[in-house]
Design a protein around this motif. Structure first.
Motif, PDB file in Angstrom:
ATOM      1  N   THR A 190       0.829  -1.198   0.000  1.00 47.89           N
ATOM      2  CA  THR A 190       0.000   0.000   0.000  1.00 47.89           C
ATOM      3  C   THR A 190       0.868   1.256   0.000  1.00 47.89           C
ATOM      4  OG1 THR A 190      -1.756  -1.151   1.200  1.00 47.89           O
ATOM      5  CG2 THR A 190      -1.841   1.239   1.219  1.00 47.89           C
ATOM      6  N   VAL A 191       0.434   2.233  -0.754  1.00 44.67           N
ATOM      7  CA  VAL A 191       1.051   3.562  -0.720  1.00 44.67           C
ATOM      8  C   VAL A 191      -0.006   4.532  -0.233  1.00 44.67           C
ATOM      9  CG1 VAL A 191       0.544   4.033  -3.148  1.00 44.67           C
ATOM     10  CG2 VAL A 191       2.378   5.262  -2.016  1.00 44.67           C
ATOM     11  N   TYR A 192       0.415   5.493   0.561  1.00 47.11           N
ATOM     12  CA  TYR A 192      -0.500   6.442   1.189  1.00 47.11           C
ATOM     13  C   TYR A 192      -0.209   7.867   0.740  1.00 47.11           C
ATOM     14  CZ  TYR A 192      -1.134   2.522   4.412  1.00 47.11           C
ATOM     15  OH  TYR A 192      -1.387   1.287   4.956  1.00 47.11           O
ATOM     16  N   LEU A 193      -1.229   8.699   0.845  1.00 51.31           N
ATOM     17  CA  LEU A 193      -1.057  10.133   0.646  1.00 51.31           C
ATOM     18  C   LEU A 193      -1.717  10.822   1.826  1.00 51.31           C
ATOM     19  CD1 LEU A 193       0.184  12.025  -1.532  1.00 51.31           C
ATOM     20  CD2 LEU A 193      -2.177  12.480  -2.259  1.00 51.31           C
ATOM     21  N   HIS A 194      -0.888  11.408   2.686  1.00 49.15           N
ATOM     22  CA  HIS A 194      -1.374  12.100   3.871  1.00 49.15           C
ATOM     23  C   HIS A 194      -1.508  13.582   3.509  1.00 49.15           C
ATOM     24  CE1 HIS A 194       0.010   8.571   6.309  1.00 49.15           C
ATOM     25  NE2 HIS A 194       0.885   8.512   5.342  1.00 49.15           N
ATOM     26  N   MET A 195      -2.720  14.089   3.588  1.00 43.10           N
ATOM     27  CA  MET A 195      -2.978  15.458   3.153  1.00 43.10           C
ATOM     28  C   MET A 195      -3.471  16.294   4.331  1.00 43.10           C
ATOM     29  SD  MET A 195      -4.639  14.876  -0.612  1.00 43.10           S
ATOM     30  CE  MET A 195      -6.194  14.253  -0.006  1.00 43.10           C
ATOM     31  N   ASN A 196      -2.790  17.391   4.590  1.00 43.41           N
ATOM     32  CA  ASN A 196      -3.146  18.315   5.655  1.00 43.41           C
ATOM     33  C   ASN A 196      -3.361  19.711   5.076  1.00 43.41           C
ATOM     34  OD1 ASN A 196      -2.701  16.353   7.828  1.00 43.41           O
ATOM     35  ND2 ASN A 196      -0.520  16.595   7.364  1.00 43.41           N
ATOM     36  N   SER A 197      -3.976  20.569   5.877  1.00 44.84           N
ATOM     37  CA  SER A 197      -4.202  21.968   5.467  1.00 44.84           C
ATOM     38  C   SER A 197      -4.800  22.034   4.064  1.00 44.84           C
ATOM     39  CB  SER A 197      -2.884  22.754   5.525  1.00 44.84           C
ATOM     40  OG  SER A 197      -2.326  22.721   6.815  1.00 44.84           O
ATOM     41  N   LEU A 198      -5.810  21.230   3.850  1.00 41.32           N
ATOM     42  CA  LEU A 198      -6.387  21.137   2.508  1.00 41.32           C
ATOM     43  C   LEU A 198      -7.019  22.455   2.084  1.00 41.32           C
ATOM     44  CD1 LEU A 198      -7.798  17.533   2.735  1.00 41.32           C
ATOM     45  CD2 LEU A 198      -6.226  18.365   0.989  1.00 41.32           C
ATOM     46  N   LYS A 199      -6.892  22.716   0.793  1.00 35.63           N
ATOM     47  CA  LYS A 199      -7.410  23.935   0.193  1.00 35.63           C
ATOM     48  C   LYS A 199      -8.484  23.579  -0.844  1.00 35.63           C
ATOM     49  CE  LYS A 199      -2.809  26.045   0.468  1.00 35.63           C
ATOM     50  NZ  LYS A 199      -1.725  26.715  -0.315  1.00 35.63           N
ATOM     51  N   ILE A 200      -9.304  24.543  -1.158  1.00 36.67           N
ATOM     52  CA  ILE A 200     -10.354  24.303  -2.146  1.00 36.67           C
ATOM     53  C   ILE A 200      -9.762  23.825  -3.459  1.00 36.67           C
ATOM     54  CG2 ILE A 200     -12.106  25.446  -3.566  1.00 36.67           C
ATOM     55  CD1 ILE A 200     -12.827  27.123  -1.108  1.00 36.67           C
ATOM     56  N   GLU A 201      -8.591  24.366  -3.796  1.00 31.31           N
ATOM     57  CA  GLU A 201      -7.945  23.976  -5.068  1.00 31.31           C
ATOM     58  C   GLU A 201      -7.358  22.572  -5.048  1.00 31.31           C
ATOM     59  OE1 GLU A 201      -7.378  26.743  -3.284  1.00 31.31           O
ATOM     60  OE2 GLU A 201      -5.237  27.283  -3.266  1.00 31.31           O
ATOM     61  N   ASP A 202      -7.418  21.884  -3.908  1.00 36.75           N
ATOM     62  CA  ASP A 202      -7.014  20.481  -3.852  1.00 36.75           C
ATOM     63  C   ASP A 202      -8.143  19.558  -4.315  1.00 36.75           C
ATOM     64  OD1 ASP A 202      -5.286  21.227  -0.800  1.00 36.75           O
ATOM     65  OD2 ASP A 202      -4.382  20.896  -2.780  1.00 36.75           O
ATOM     66  N   THR A 203      -9.312  20.117  -4.550  1.00 35.23           N
ATOM     67  CA  THR A 203     -10.434  19.315  -5.036  1.00 35.23           C
ATOM     68  C   THR A 203     -10.078  18.665  -6.368  1.00 35.23           C
ATOM     69  OG1 THR A 203     -12.104  20.652  -3.906  1.00 35.23           O
ATOM     70  CG2 THR A 203     -12.832  19.404  -5.836  1.00 35.23           C
ATOM     71  N   ALA A 204     -10.211  17.341  -6.419  1.00 35.39           N
ATOM     72  CA  ALA A 204      -9.804  16.603  -7.616  1.00 35.39           C
ATOM     73  C   ALA A 204     -10.119  15.123  -7.406  1.00 35.39           C
ATOM     74  CB  ALA A 204      -8.313  16.780  -7.877  1.00 35.39           C
ATOM     75  N   VAL A 205     -10.010  14.371  -8.492  1.00 36.01           N
ATOM     76  CA  VAL A 205      -9.969  12.911  -8.384  1.00 36.01           C
ATOM     77  C   VAL A 205      -8.496  12.530  -8.266  1.00 36.01           C
ATOM     78  CG1 VAL A 205     -10.547  10.704  -9.427  1.00 36.01           C
ATOM     79  CG2 VAL A 205     -12.046  12.684  -9.768  1.00 36.01           C
ATOM     80  N   TYR A 206      -8.198  11.733  -7.265  1.00 27.36           N
ATOM     81  CA  TYR A 206      -6.816  11.344  -6.977  1.00 27.36           C
ATOM     82  C   TYR A 206      -6.586   9.900  -7.413  1.00 27.36           C
ATOM     83  CZ  TYR A 206      -5.979  15.638  -4.387  1.00 27.36           C
ATOM     84  OH  TYR A 206      -5.809  16.964  -4.054  1.00 27.36           O
ATOM     85  N   TYR A 207      -5.449   9.693  -8.057  1.00 23.95           N
ATOM     86  CA  TYR A 207      -5.067   8.386  -8.569  1.00 23.95           C
ATOM     87  C   TYR A 207      -3.655   8.049  -8.118  1.00 23.95           C
ATOM     88  CZ  TYR A 207      -8.642   9.553 -12.115  1.00 23.95           C
ATOM     89  OH  TYR A 207      -9.790   9.937 -12.778  1.00 23.95           O
ATOM     90  N   CYS A 208      -3.385   6.775  -7.985  1.00 30.39           N
ATOM     91  CA  CYS A 208      -2.006   6.332  -7.838  1.00 30.39           C
ATOM     92  C   CYS A 208      -1.633   5.552  -9.098  1.00 30.39           C
ATOM     93  CB  CYS A 208      -1.820   5.474  -6.599  1.00 30.39           C
ATOM     94  SG  CYS A 208      -2.762   3.945  -6.619  1.00 30.39           S
ATOM     95  N   ASN A 209      -0.339   5.462  -9.346  1.00 29.23           N
ATOM     96  CA  ASN A 209       0.090   4.717 -10.521  1.00 29.23           C
ATOM     97  C   ASN A 209       1.587   4.478 -10.473  1.00 29.23           C
ATOM     98  OD1 ASN A 209      -0.266   3.347 -12.925  1.00 29.23           O
ATOM     99  ND2 ASN A 209      -1.296   5.027 -13.958  1.00 29.23           N
ATOM    100  N   THR A 210       2.011   3.583 -11.308  1.00 29.85           N
ATOM    101  CA  THR A 210       3.428   3.335 -11.536  1.00 29.85           C
ATOM    102  C   THR A 210       3.832   4.028 -12.838  1.00 29.85           C
ATOM    103  OG1 THR A 210       3.022   1.345 -12.836  1.00 29.85           O
ATOM    104  CG2 THR A 210       3.199   1.058 -10.457  1.00 29.85           C
TER     105      THR A 210
END
Length: 116
Positions: free
Chosen positions: A77-97
């Motif tokens: 598993t790979v993680y993405l820890h997101m803090n202090s989120l902003k409105i402009e962080d709104t998106a669909v998030y993907y992981c990939n190689t």
């Protein structure tokens, strides 16, 4: 080809936090470089963070200091820890190689919406 399933997205207020997960299966996960990408509404998909098989990390400037990528090879598993989120962080998030990106293979992603 490694199969990837993203999860952990949701609706969060500005300044909030989320942790996204990307579960991998089908190959030797520990040997893969991994990246997190996002596609905001109406915009192109972009890479925002990457972690090598050696654990080295890289971030785009817009997320530095707010977002951390990590991996747990024992859990594939790979993680993405997101803090202090902003409105402009709104998106669909993907992981990939890197090879998945080159092949045009993407999972379903996970939606992150930052809104008050």
């Amino acid at each position: 080809q490694v199969q990837l399933v993203e999860s952990g997205g949701g609706l969060v207020q500005p300044g909030g936090s989320l942790r996204l997960s990307c579960a991998a299966s089908g190959s030797i996960f520990s040997g893969y470089d991994m990246g997190w990408y996002r596609q905001p509404p109406g915009k192109q998909r972009e890479v925002i963070a990457a972690i090598g098989s050696d654990g080295r990390t890289n971030y785009v400037d817009s997320v530095k200091g707010r977002i951390t990528i990590s991996r747990d090879n024992a859990k594939n598993t790979v993680y993405l820890h997101m803090n202090s989120l902003k409105i402009e962080d709104t998106a669909v998030y993907y992981c990939n190689t890197p090879s998945g990106v080159d092949a045009g293979y993407w999972g379903q992603g996970t939606q992150v919406t930052v809104s008050s």
